[in-house]
Design a protein around this motif. Sequence first.
Motif, PDB file in Angstrom:
ATOM      1  N   ALA A 126       0.818  -1.215   0.000  1.00  0.00           N
ATOM      2  CA  ALA A 126       0.000   0.000   0.000  1.00  0.00           C
ATOM      3  C   ALA A 126       0.850   1.263   0.000  1.00  0.00           C
ATOM      4  CB  ALA A 126      -0.926  -0.007   1.211  1.00  0.00           C
ATOM      5  N   GLN A 127       2.048   1.196   0.620  1.00  0.00           N
ATOM      6  CA  GLN A 127       2.880   2.386   0.768  1.00  0.00           C
ATOM      7  C   GLN A 127       3.964   2.478  -0.298  1.00  0.00           C
ATOM      8  OE1 GLN A 127       4.012   2.663   5.011  1.00  0.00           O
ATOM      9  NE2 GLN A 127       2.029   1.713   5.450  1.00  0.00           N
ATOM     10  N   ASP A 128       3.889   1.626  -1.301  1.00  0.00           N
ATOM     11  CA  ASP A 128       4.827   1.677  -2.424  1.00  0.00           C
ATOM     12  C   ASP A 128       4.060   2.060  -3.682  1.00  0.00           C
ATOM     13  OD1 ASP A 128       6.657   1.366  -4.418  1.00  0.00           O
ATOM     14  OD2 ASP A 128       6.835  -0.813  -4.216  1.00  0.00           O
ATOM     15  N   PRO A 129       4.103   3.330  -4.090  1.00  0.00           N
ATOM     16  CA  PRO A 129       3.327   3.765  -5.251  1.00  0.00           C
ATOM     17  C   PRO A 129       3.769   3.116  -6.555  1.00  0.00           C
ATOM     18  CG  PRO A 129       4.851   5.491  -4.537  1.00  0.00           C
ATOM     19  CD  PRO A 129       4.864   4.430  -3.482  1.00  0.00           C
ATOM     20  N   THR A 130       4.968   2.510  -6.572  1.00  0.00           N
ATOM     21  CA  THR A 130       5.460   1.879  -7.802  1.00  0.00           C
ATOM     22  C   THR A 130       5.111   0.401  -7.878  1.00  0.00           C
ATOM     23  OG1 THR A 130       7.611   1.246  -6.853  1.00  0.00           O
ATOM     24  CG2 THR A 130       7.404   3.487  -7.747  1.00  0.00           C
ATOM     25  N   PHE A 131       4.424  -0.123  -6.859  1.00  0.00           N
ATOM     26  CA  PHE A 131       4.222  -1.573  -6.779  1.00  0.00           C
ATOM     27  C   PHE A 131       3.602  -2.149  -8.040  1.00  0.00           C
ATOM     28  CE2 PHE A 131       1.669  -5.314  -5.677  1.00  0.00           C
ATOM     29  CZ  PHE A 131       2.639  -6.119  -5.127  1.00  0.00           C
ATOM     30  N   LEU A 132       2.482  -1.606  -8.470  1.00  0.00           N
ATOM     31  CA  LEU A 132       1.780  -2.168  -9.625  1.00  0.00           C
ATOM     32  C   LEU A 132       2.388  -1.761 -10.958  1.00  0.00           C
ATOM     33  CD1 LEU A 132      -1.959  -2.071  -8.537  1.00  0.00           C
ATOM     34  CD2 LEU A 132      -0.415  -4.022  -8.644  1.00  0.00           C
ATOM     35  N   LYS A 133       3.455  -0.935 -10.920  1.00  0.00           N
ATOM     36  CA  LYS A 133       4.139  -0.591 -12.159  1.00  0.00           C
ATOM     37  C   LYS A 133       5.069  -1.716 -12.612  1.00  0.00           C
ATOM     38  CE  LYS A 133       3.991   4.409 -11.391  1.00  0.00           C
ATOM     39  NZ  LYS A 133       4.796   5.653 -11.235  1.00  0.00           N
ATOM     40  N   SER A 134       5.438  -2.571 -11.670  1.00  0.00           N
ATOM     41  CA  SER A 134       6.299  -3.698 -12.000  1.00  0.00           C
ATOM     42  C   SER A 134       5.464  -4.798 -12.659  1.00  0.00           C
ATOM     43  CB  SER A 134       6.957  -4.242 -10.724  1.00  0.00           C
ATOM     44  OG  SER A 134       7.463  -5.548 -10.932  1.00  0.00           O
ATOM     45  N   ARG A 135       5.955  -5.301 -13.779  1.00  0.00           N
ATOM     46  CA  ARG A 135       5.230  -6.358 -14.499  1.00  0.00           C
ATOM     47  C   ARG A 135       5.060  -7.582 -13.613  1.00  0.00           C
ATOM     48  NH1 ARG A 135       6.544 -10.701 -17.913  1.00  0.00           N
ATOM     49  NH2 ARG A 135       4.959 -11.116 -19.510  1.00  0.00           N
ATOM     50  N   ARG A 136       6.109  -7.915 -12.859  1.00  0.00           N
ATOM     51  CA  ARG A 136       6.047  -9.087 -11.992  1.00  0.00           C
ATOM     52  C   ARG A 136       4.955  -8.921 -10.938  1.00  0.00           C
ATOM     53  NH1 ARG A 136      10.782 -10.839  -7.692  1.00  0.00           N
ATOM     54  NH2 ARG A 136       9.631 -12.490  -6.659  1.00  0.00           N
ATOM     55  N   ASN A 137       4.858  -7.719 -10.362  1.00  0.00           N
ATOM     56  CA  ASN A 137       3.871  -7.491  -9.320  1.00  0.00           C
ATOM     57  C   ASN A 137       2.454  -7.428  -9.884  1.00  0.00           C
ATOM     58  OD1 ASN A 137       5.978  -7.460  -7.567  1.00  0.00           O
ATOM     59  ND2 ASN A 137       6.051  -5.251  -7.311  1.00  0.00           N
ATOM     60  N   ARG A 138       2.308  -6.869 -11.089  1.00  0.00           N
ATOM     61  CA  ARG A 138       0.994  -6.869 -11.722  1.00  0.00           C
ATOM     62  C   ARG A 138       0.517  -8.298 -11.958  1.00  0.00           C
ATOM     63  NH1 ARG A 138       3.179  -2.918 -15.125  1.00  0.00           N
ATOM     64  NH2 ARG A 138       3.197  -4.394 -16.866  1.00  0.00           N
ATOM     65  N   MET A 139       1.435  -9.153 -12.389  1.00  0.00           N
ATOM     66  CA  MET A 139       1.081 -10.548 -12.636  1.00  0.00           C
ATOM     67  C   MET A 139       0.690 -11.248 -11.343  1.00  0.00           C
ATOM     68  SD  MET A 139       3.958 -11.651 -15.458  1.00  0.00           S
ATOM     69  CE  MET A 139       3.404 -13.363 -15.454  1.00  0.00           C
ATOM     70  N   MET A 140       1.407 -10.919 -10.239  1.00  0.00           N
ATOM     71  CA  MET A 140       1.064 -11.522  -8.960  1.00  0.00           C
ATOM     72  C   MET A 140      -0.346 -11.126  -8.539  1.00  0.00           C
ATOM     73  SD  MET A 140       2.859 -11.111  -5.215  1.00  0.00           S
ATOM     74  CE  MET A 140       2.184  -9.462  -4.970  1.00  0.00           C
ATOM     75  N   ALA A 141      -0.665  -9.834  -8.678  1.00  0.00           N
ATOM     76  CA  ALA A 141      -1.997  -9.357  -8.311  1.00  0.00           C
ATOM     77  C   ALA A 141      -3.061 -10.017  -9.185  1.00  0.00           C
ATOM     78  CB  ALA A 141      -2.055  -7.841  -8.436  1.00  0.00           C
ATOM     79  N   GLN A 142      -2.785 -10.149 -10.478  1.00  0.00           N
ATOM     80  CA  GLN A 142      -3.742 -10.787 -11.380  1.00  0.00           C
ATOM     81  C   GLN A 142      -3.936 -12.256 -11.019  1.00  0.00           C
ATOM     82  OE1 GLN A 142      -1.959 -10.013 -15.177  1.00  0.00           O
ATOM     83  NE2 GLN A 142      -2.603  -7.870 -15.238  1.00  0.00           N
TER      84      GLN A 142
END
Length: 437
Positions: A126-142
């Motif tokens: 929540a406190q990392d504004p770049t979290f969902l900018k990472s492809r790896r992290n977007r894939m994890m969320a998906q």
Amino acid sequence: MSGQAVVSEASILEGLRLVLRTVGGGSGDFTLRKPINLNNGKIISGANSTEISAITARLNEAKTKTESSFQWEDRAEFSLIPLDSIGTFERFFEERTFTGQGDNPVNFKIGRPSREFAAYLLCTVAQDPTFLKSRRNRMMAQRIAMKFDGHDVPNLLTDRRPVEPESLFDIIAEGLRATTLHVTATKPRSDFEVLANSFLFHAAYNMDAAARIGLDPTFRPQAIQRVRRTQAHHLDAPRQTYDTDLVHHYLMGVAAEIPLLEYLAYYHIAEHFFEKVFNEDLIHQVRTGVTDPSFSARRNKDIQSIIRIVTRVQRQVKDEGGVNEQRALQLVLDRFVSVPRLVADLDAYDASLVGYYETNDVPFAGASKVSIRGNDEEATRGAIAKRIYKVRNALVHAKEGELPKYAPFAHDEELAREIPLMRLTAEQIVIAQGKVL
């Protein structure tokens, strides 16, 4: 984000929204779009404010908190980073409990995060504004969101033992793919980090499987982004050939997962030329002396001045067991490195780095600030050489009692900010040796 994330009910809720890609309920509750029907007949519809408040309170009650650990009176939990790429550590120890001996045994367990630690990881998200900018992290969320939508909870991860969740946070703990070490004692203790590291040594010694305490890179923004100067579809064929030994060192640096190895790989590129440039510098000094109009082979004092040059250098070589490395490093930079290009490369890589080097020393190495934008290029290269050399010494020398000293893992974030200076310097050296095809 630097250091530990602030734990709050609001951050936990925001983290849930991000990783589940959904909209939570109000009044401190979080409601899933679709309730989860478990095999045991239970239903998980979300997380209510009472549970979130209780988890927040337990985290904030910890006596010691770091970026990667929480320590209470009689227990602690540490985030682990396995030091292999094939999951050996997790396979050996996943969800196993190791019970200590004696009247007050200490127990160790490696596995998925607790509900509390899972909530903390949500706070880091929540406190990392770049979290969902990472492809790896977007894939994890998906991936997590798809599993929830499909209600495929028992098989959320195929490489870990099935989980029987009682709470939404149990499922989150599984889906985040993090690994933690739980240490519990029968009485209050203050040495849980020592106990944790002792267990990790014991495991590595007996099983040749290594991990370290640290927050998984997934949950912390990278201080320095990777260098990608062009898009894949714009890449063309090389126009020069390069020295194979230098290329191998460079590839090792690019591929290295550990900052220490990455830094030293790039340093070896400069070191490759130390003896050559040092000897050529000595020849230059002698030649300059004997060809100077004021020099006379008939005057003993003139001959002695040349002898003193050679003797001084020989003494340095003897005392240091080889060439004067700091001097040799500066000679390499003088010959192969353009400061304006270095500044331009640093600015293109990370616009904050030049300013960082100008205002920050390197505490673990005793290395001073360096003004890379200075007008005197020779002086600038000399200052860069001193900083690079002191960092290198801190990495390879670890004698007890010597200060300052590099501590593996503890200083990795500081070291990561030194790597671009070393890498971009090394790149100029490699390119300077290129031969046109």
